[in-house]
Scaffold this active site. Sequence first.
Site, PDB file in Angstrom:
ATOM      1  N   THR A 439      41.889   8.855   6.656  1.00 23.14           N
ATOM      2  CA  THR A 439      41.325   9.951   5.869  1.00 23.14           C
ATOM      3  C   THR A 439      42.361  11.055   5.735  1.00 23.14           C
ATOM      4  O   THR A 439      43.087  11.352   6.689  1.00 23.14           O
ATOM      5  CB  THR A 439      40.039  10.497   6.521  1.00 23.14           C
ATOM      6  OG1 THR A 439      39.527  11.574   5.734  1.00 23.14           O
ATOM      7  CG2 THR A 439      40.265  10.981   7.932  1.00 23.14           C
ATOM      8  N   HIS A 491      36.829   5.386  23.394  1.00 22.96           N
ATOM      9  CA  HIS A 491      37.396   5.149  24.723  1.00 22.96           C
ATOM     10  C   HIS A 491      36.729   3.965  25.425  1.00 22.96           C
ATOM     11  O   HIS A 491      37.247   3.474  26.435  1.00 22.96           O
ATOM     12  CB  HIS A 491      37.263   6.413  25.581  1.00 22.96           C
ATOM     13  CG  HIS A 491      38.379   6.608  26.546  1.00 22.96           C
ATOM     14  ND1 HIS A 491      39.181   5.581  26.977  1.00 22.96           N
ATOM     15  CD2 HIS A 491      38.855   7.726  27.172  1.00 22.96           C
ATOM     16  CE1 HIS A 491      40.066   6.030  27.827  1.00 22.96           C
ATOM     17  NE2 HIS A 491      39.903   7.344  27.959  1.00 22.96           N
TER      18      HIS A 491
END
Length: 520
Positions: A439, A491
């Site tokens: 993006t 994560h």
Amino acid sequence: MASDIKAPTFPESVAEGSVAAWHKKPGDSVERDELIVEIETDKVVLEVVAPEAGTLSEVLVEEGDTVQSEQLLGRIGAGAAKGGGEKAEKTADKQADEQADKQKEAKPAAGGKVHEVKAPSFPESIQEGTVASWNKKVGEAAKRDEVLAEIETDKVVLEVVAPADGALSEIKAEEGSQVTSEQVLATFAEGAGGESAPATSADQKPAASADDGASDEQVGDKILAPAARKLVAEHDLDVSKIEGTGKGGRVLKEDVQRAVTEGSAKKGGKPTGGAQAAAAAAPVVEGERPEKRVPMSRLRQTIAKRLVQAQQTAAMLTTYNEVDMGAVMDLRSQYKDSFLKAHDVKLGFMGFFVKAASEALKRFPDVNASIDGTDIVYHGYQDIGVAVSTDRGLVVPVLRDTDSMKIADVEKGIVDFGKRARDGKLGIDEMQGGTFTITNGGIFGSLMSTPIINPPQTAILGMHKIQERPMAVNGKVEIRPMMYLAVSYDHRMIDGKDAVRFLVTMKELLEDPSRLLLDI
């Protein structure tokens, strides 16, 4: 024998409604299917008709009361009230005349074949859509395959075209209404249209839309919806001072509420007593304070849902770095004219970023993976989604197999995606899948931001504005064109070490673009 008058069955998305208006009083005679009461919900005004002929014997809920789906509203007893026969006869005649007029209008002007105009077949992942707009009105001529309406889903805008030369004879799904796959939207008559369309004389009322009921009332030169009529009476307003924003200038409930708030439609005369005290206590605000309330589009609802889902389910972290864009800018400046001449497309920055990301994803497969429940899916290919901003919201079309694409192919694909995204012409298959997303907030001036992961992907790269800054180069201070890069990652899947090394690899490839050619 008494008959129960019950509220209609509300749609799943409507929890309750309020009694907008009773059209009959206890003791009035009613005919079967005659309108008795209107129920206003937060989306539509529903009409309740008499289940059989008789006399309204009991009203159990008053105007303004809140009612539930299928709640008992009143009862109809046997027999007719005094003078009811003549009234019922007039009502029946009126209904017969209206029915005849409708049949006359619906009849094809040229006697051609009548078609049902249906919504397209939606893919399995799409349950329903919204009628975004009708490009043709009833009676307006249309050519075969000309766009009649547009259906907005949470992913794409689908077009509904004319089955033949002719005109719409009836619209069954108004703008803003929800429709399902292959639902009948309208009827279409071959050979109709033009002068054959039913004319509307100056003294006829415009037809009511589906969301405001069918019992509008004209007051002076204003046409009031049922809920608006009730509010006008409650607040004793001057209808001529209320501006209608509905179709054909109809005065809606929102228009009356705005007039009440602004105090712009009060009848002549000075306020007295409590009204004077309230007026004196009210703070004086200079200038207009306009507000506009519009429903959230289906695409915007889907974007909101997915972004919240990403933040609630992923263990999302973001790592930052900065890249010296001097080498890419020099290369672009040197070859932009010959590149445009050879490939008929401008050389931008996104091509370099997509190719650098493709190479980095091959070296760090965890960043290119996705999570499916308790499974990790490793992808042996690189499908990179490129976020494109449109007036309707953010869409992410996907470039397939970017590792094998040339920079020219990437630039052409992005230009094509941008144009078709703004026109609402992207296909659903073009926005599904994807193993990584890029993006670029820098085109709007963003210097640094934290992008949100696009599930089920596990990482996203955020580009930003190129800003000249003083940098230490070989022991000297130089002004260099720098860009902050951000990688947000899940994560649960990606360790911080791999996310940082991935971003460092991106930095090295962009600061020395020859690495992309030498594969080092």
